[in-house]
Design an enzyme around this catalytic site. Sequence first.
Site: not given
Ligand code: THU
Length: 128
Positions: A41-43, A52, A54, A85, A88
Amino acid sequence: MSQALTASALAARLHAHAPYSKFLVGAAIEDENGAIHTGCNIENATYGLTVCAERIAIFKAMSEGVRHFTRIAIAADTDTLTPPCGACRQILWEFAGDIEITLVNLKGQTETLRLSTLFPRAFDASFI
Ligand code: THU
């Protein structure tokens, strides 16, 4: 379930850029030739532009020409295994169909299931 795939997801998780949530996620998706493509994940400070693990993994693979996938592993540090999520799930359904999904945590606990279990009665191109 593939040990190599869960290990790749756990390793990819360490590349996560998650300064806001501090919730690190890794994903590893296997293609029809057995190659593994990883993502984390890259915020973003706007939060909503976060992507996310995935989606990073599958889009990375598709950007290199891959179109057929067999299974995906998703890694997070939770006792209750973290599922993909909703967004995804929709993306995975579109590009990977009823793919096998293995959830894994840092204790090495796993659960393997099909996307259709998590995402029944999906909307897709068949309705258009
Ligand atoms: N996140 C994912 O990368 N994949 C998921 O299936 C659930 C959530 C990440 C998004 C965000 O950066 C962090 O988790 C919190 O929601």
